[in-house]
Design a protein around this motif. Structure first.
Motif, PDB file in Angstrom:
ATOM      1  N   LYS A 109       0.839  -1.212   0.000  1.00  0.00           N
ATOM      2  CA  LYS A 109       0.000   0.000   0.000  1.00  0.00           C
ATOM      3  C   LYS A 109       0.867   1.253   0.000  1.00  0.00           C
ATOM      4  CE  LYS A 109      -4.541  -0.460   1.981  1.00  0.00           C
ATOM      5  NZ  LYS A 109      -5.369  -0.221   3.139  1.00  0.00           N
ATOM      6  N   TYR A 139       3.448  14.354 -13.299  1.00  0.00           N
ATOM      7  CA  TYR A 139       2.414  14.954 -14.145  1.00  0.00           C
ATOM      8  C   TYR A 139       2.353  16.461 -13.935  1.00  0.00           C
ATOM      9  CZ  TYR A 139      -2.182  15.888 -16.137  1.00  0.00           C
ATOM     10  OH  TYR A 139      -3.207  16.398 -16.880  1.00  0.00           O
ATOM     11  N   ASN A 145       3.895   9.771  -9.506  1.00  0.00           N
ATOM     12  CA  ASN A 145       3.250   9.971 -10.806  1.00  0.00           C
ATOM     13  C   ASN A 145       2.545  11.328 -10.865  1.00  0.00           C
ATOM     14  OD1 ASN A 145       4.098   7.530 -11.824  1.00  0.00           O
ATOM     15  ND2 ASN A 145       2.226   6.430 -11.257  1.00  0.00           N
ATOM     16  N   SER A 146       1.863  11.695  -9.771  1.00  0.00           N
ATOM     17  CA  SER A 146       1.171  12.987  -9.758  1.00  0.00           C
ATOM     18  C   SER A 146       2.176  14.139  -9.791  1.00  0.00           C
ATOM     19  CB  SER A 146       0.234  13.099  -8.555  1.00  0.00           C
ATOM     20  OG  SER A 146       0.980  13.115  -7.356  1.00  0.00           O
ATOM     21  N   GLY A 175       2.411   1.702  -3.315  1.00  0.00           N
ATOM     22  CA  GLY A 175       1.394   2.155  -4.262  1.00  0.00           C
ATOM     23  C   GLY A 175       1.088   3.636  -4.082  1.00  0.00           C
ATOM     24  N   VAL A 176       0.984   4.072  -2.833  1.00  0.00           N
ATOM     25  CA  VAL A 176       0.710   5.479  -2.548  1.00  0.00           C
ATOM     26  C   VAL A 176       1.893   6.343  -2.979  1.00  0.00           C
ATOM     27  CG1 VAL A 176       0.346   7.135  -0.668  1.00  0.00           C
ATOM     28  CG2 VAL A 176      -0.905   4.979  -0.675  1.00  0.00           C
ATOM     29  N   GLU A 177       3.101   5.865  -2.709  1.00  0.00           N
ATOM     30  CA  GLU A 177       4.295   6.617  -3.104  1.00  0.00           C
ATOM     31  C   GLU A 177       4.398   6.723  -4.626  1.00  0.00           C
ATOM     32  OE1 GLU A 177       8.018   5.518  -1.364  1.00  0.00           O
ATOM     33  OE2 GLU A 177       7.105   5.269   0.605  1.00  0.00           O
ATOM     34  N   LYS A 178       4.079   5.618  -5.327  1.00  0.00           N
ATOM     35  CA  LYS A 178       4.112   5.645  -6.781  1.00  0.00           C
ATOM     36  C   LYS A 178       3.064   6.616  -7.330  1.00  0.00           C
ATOM     37  CE  LYS A 178       6.095   1.188  -7.899  1.00  0.00           C
ATOM     38  NZ  LYS A 178       5.941  -0.074  -8.628  1.00  0.00           N
ATOM     39  N   GLU A 179       1.893   6.626  -6.705  1.00  0.00           N
ATOM     40  CA  GLU A 179       0.858   7.574  -7.124  1.00  0.00           C
ATOM     41  C   GLU A 179       1.316   9.007  -6.904  1.00  0.00           C
ATOM     42  OE1 GLU A 179      -3.055   6.915  -5.532  1.00  0.00           O
ATOM     43  OE2 GLU A 179      -3.001   4.790  -6.040  1.00  0.00           O
ATOM     44  N   LYS A 180       1.946   9.250  -5.757  1.00  0.00           N
ATOM     45  CA  LYS A 180       2.466  10.599  -5.486  1.00  0.00           C
ATOM     46  C   LYS A 180       3.535  10.976  -6.495  1.00  0.00           C
ATOM     47  CE  LYS A 180       1.636  11.028  -0.532  1.00  0.00           C
ATOM     48  NZ  LYS A 180       2.253  11.191   0.793  1.00  0.00           N
TER      49      LYS A 180
END
Length: 116
Positions: A4, A18, A14-15, A7-12
């Motif tokens: 988790k 971006y 990626n954001s 996953g959260v770090e990867k989302e951060k």
């Protein structure tokens, strides 16, 4: 749990990537827009300078032509009028300037269409 977090770090990440890409794109668009405005202003300024230069050259040439004409002719228009009695185009007499066909004894009465 670590999955988790990853996953959260990867989302951060990626954001953040971006957002960085958006900022870079906005920055390049702003630079391009500023450059286009600069080119437009420069073109307008160059056009005005060319126009002003042409106008000033035209004015100088007109003034020199006028000066040459004055130096060459020697006589003014009024001096030339003394030679001729009548105008060739309109056949009027030159001494006729300022005369009126209304008698001096006549008077204008305000509000009336008649001259007494």
């Amino acid at each position: 749990m670590e999955d988790k977090k990853n996953g959260v770090e990867k989302e951060k990440q990626n954001s953040v990537k971006y957002e960085v890409e958006l900022l870079e794109r906005a920055k390049t668009e702003l630079r391009e827009e500023c450059y286009k405005k600069y080119l437009m202003r420069k073109g307008v300024r160059d056009g005005l300078e060319k126009s002003w230069l042409a106008q000033s050259q035209l004015k100088v040439s007109r003034e020199t032509d006028e000066l040459k004409h004055r130096m060459k002719s020697g006589s003014l228009l009024l001096d030339q009028c003394d030679k001729y009695k009548r105008c060739e185009q309109c056949k009027k007499c030159y001494e006729n300037a300022g005369t009126s066909n209304v008698w001096k004894e006549s008077r204008y009465i305000a509000g009336c269409r008649l001259m007494v």
